[in-house]
Design a protein around this motif. Structure first.
Motif, PDB file in Angstrom:
ATOM      1  N   GLU A  82      57.978 -15.917  43.409  1.00 62.01           N
ATOM      2  CA  GLU A  82      58.196 -15.614  44.828  1.00 62.01           C
ATOM      3  C   GLU A  82      59.203 -14.476  44.926  1.00 62.01           C
ATOM      4  O   GLU A  82      60.113 -14.368  44.106  1.00 62.01           O
ATOM      5  CB  GLU A  82      58.742 -16.860  45.529  1.00 62.01           C
ATOM      6  N   HIS A  83      59.063 -13.614  45.936  1.00 65.03           N
ATOM      7  CA  HIS A  83      59.936 -12.459  46.070  1.00 65.03           C
ATOM      8  C   HIS A  83      60.584 -12.394  47.443  1.00 65.03           C
ATOM      9  O   HIS A  83      59.970 -12.726  48.461  1.00 65.03           O
ATOM     10  CB  HIS A  83      59.149 -11.152  45.889  1.00 65.03           C
TER      11      HIS A  83
ATOM     12  N   ASP B  37      62.219 -16.105  41.414  1.00 64.75           N
ATOM     13  CA  ASP B  37      62.485 -17.325  40.674  1.00 64.75           C
ATOM     14  C   ASP B  37      61.825 -17.218  39.297  1.00 64.75           C
ATOM     15  O   ASP B  37      60.727 -16.702  39.165  1.00 64.75           O
ATOM     16  CB  ASP B  37      61.960 -18.550  41.438  1.00 64.75           C
ATOM     17  N   VAL B  38      62.540 -17.691  38.270  1.00 62.19           N
ATOM     18  CA  VAL B  38      62.088 -17.471  36.888  1.00 62.19           C
ATOM     19  C   VAL B  38      62.439 -18.668  36.006  1.00 62.19           C
ATOM     20  O   VAL B  38      63.216 -19.539  36.375  1.00 62.19           O
ATOM     21  CB  VAL B  38      62.769 -16.206  36.283  1.00 62.19           C
TER      22      VAL B  38
ATOM     23  N   GLN C 280      68.009 -25.432  39.271  1.00 64.97           N
ATOM     24  CA  GLN C 280      67.150 -26.359  38.544  1.00 64.97           C
ATOM     25  C   GLN C 280      67.714 -26.550  37.134  1.00 64.97           C
ATOM     26  O   GLN C 280      67.440 -25.758  36.236  1.00 64.97           O
ATOM     27  CB  GLN C 280      65.727 -25.817  38.475  1.00 64.97           C
ATOM     28  N   ALA C 281      68.505 -27.593  36.978  1.00 64.80           N
ATOM     29  CA  ALA C 281      69.114 -27.877  35.676  1.00 64.80           C
ATOM     30  C   ALA C 281      68.051 -28.348  34.690  1.00 64.80           C
ATOM     31  O   ALA C 281      67.068 -29.006  35.062  1.00 64.80           O
ATOM     32  CB  ALA C 281      70.193 -28.930  35.828  1.00 64.80           C
ATOM     33  N   VAL C 282      68.240 -28.017  33.415  1.00 67.33           N
ATOM     34  CA  VAL C 282      67.340 -28.433  32.343  1.00 67.33           C
ATOM     35  C   VAL C 282      68.191 -29.070  31.247  1.00 67.33           C
ATOM     36  O   VAL C 282      69.177 -28.473  30.797  1.00 67.33           O
ATOM     37  CB  VAL C 282      66.546 -27.246  31.780  1.00 67.33           C
TER      38      VAL C 282
ATOM     39  N   ARG D  61      69.184 -19.951  30.810  1.00 61.25           N
ATOM     40  CA  ARG D  61      70.001 -20.770  31.700  1.00 61.25           C
ATOM     41  C   ARG D  61      69.756 -20.401  33.158  1.00 61.25           C
ATOM     42  O   ARG D  61      69.898 -21.241  34.050  1.00 61.25           O
ATOM     43  CB  ARG D  61      71.482 -20.600  31.371  1.00 61.25           C
ATOM     44  N   HIS D  62      69.405 -19.150  33.396  1.00 65.22           N
ATOM     45  CA  HIS D  62      69.214 -18.670  34.762  1.00 65.22           C
ATOM     46  C   HIS D  62      67.815 -18.992  35.259  1.00 65.22           C
ATOM     47  O   HIS D  62      66.823 -18.752  34.560  1.00 65.22           O
ATOM     48  CB  HIS D  62      69.444 -17.159  34.820  1.00 65.22           C
TER      49      HIS D  62
END
Length: 271
Positions: A212-213, A264-265, A145-147, A187-188
């Motif tokens: 989510e895990h 996810d973060v 997911q680019a920002v 960035r991650h």
């Protein structure tokens, strides 16, 4: 202390074995026991030679939403010069058995057990098994997911044996996390870590959160609370937990309980 990593070997149970097992699939969580990872449930991928894999998570309705998780098994001489066919996909590789020869952006690296690689999207990488025995590794994939205003993360090549775990506050080191990525590096958009519990350690509350895990048990055994249920898990088992699924665990021993964890973060919620 030497780290231990369970890896599936395939094969097939005999006809004398009872079919009862611990596999559970619900709307809130899933448990895929190691005994289900047999020859008959393996898959294959385009452009991979002498390779099979167990798909233990994939995006689908009522299951993993943000990622896929493979356990790869590559025979000597096998691998791929075109491993990824989706330009959006970022990846984490984590080696549990054998040695991988990873070439990324023109640089060649050897990944031994405990070896970790973060590979950004649209990367130029290849992987081969140049050893004499089978190579087994985890491959976690996510559409990045680019920002705007944030660069794409850099390639990372690490080994967990070179990293000092970070203890959870107030646990005297009985619950610790091996982090491969700086949590403040926005960035991650995913973290893959190794979580370690000493015998008797606990998660002392029901974690209920947006991440989510995916959890693959590398070593040991524990009683895990998932939503309203207690389940027993051991090395080689896999758990998927949807966002907000209540979760906790108790590591009963006699050895350490360790798992590879995806979450996810660092991104806005999609509206």
């Amino acid at each position: 202390m030497t780290n231990s990593y369970y890896a599936p070997q395939g094969g097939h149970p005999g006809q004398e074995q009872l079919l009862t097992d611990r596999a559970v699939f619900t709307e809130a969580y899933a448990v895929i026991p190691r005994g289900t990872m047999r020859d008959i449930v393996t898959s294959f991928l385009p452009f991979w030679d002498a390779t099979r894999l167990w798909v233990i998570a994939r995006p689908m309705s009522g299951f993993a939403e943000t990622f896929s998780h493979y356990i790869m098994e590559v025979q000597p001489g096998g691998g791929s010069d075109r491993p990824e066919t989706d330009a959006r996909a970022e990846a984490v590789l984590f080696v549990v058995e054998g040695e991988a020869t990873l070439t990324v952006e023109g640089q060649t690296h050897k990944l031994k057990p405990g070896g970790y690689a973060y590979l950004p999207p649209s990367g130029n990488w290849a992987l081969r098994n140049r050893g004499d025995g089978a190579l087994r590794f985890h491959w976690i994939r996510k559409a990045y997911q680019a920002v705007e205003g944030l660069d794409t993360p850099d390639v990372l090549i690490l080994n967990e044996n070179d990293i000092t775990p970070t203890p959870m506050p107030g646990t005297e080191g009985k619950w610790a996390t091996t982090r491969f990525v700086d949590p403040s590096d926005l960035r991650h958009d995913m973290h893959v870590t190794v979580v370690t519990f000493e015998p008797g350690a606990v998660i002392p509350f029901l974690e209920t959160h947006v991440m989510e895990h995916g959890l693959y048990v590398l070593e040991g055994k524990a009683a895990y609370r998932l939503n309203t249920d207690w389940v027993e898990v051991e090395a080689g088992d896999y758990m998927w937990l949807r966002a907000f699924c209540p979760q906790a665990c108790y590591a009963g021993g006699p050895g350490r309980f360790r798992y590879l964890l995806y979450k996810d973060v660092n991104r806005h919620m999609t509206l």
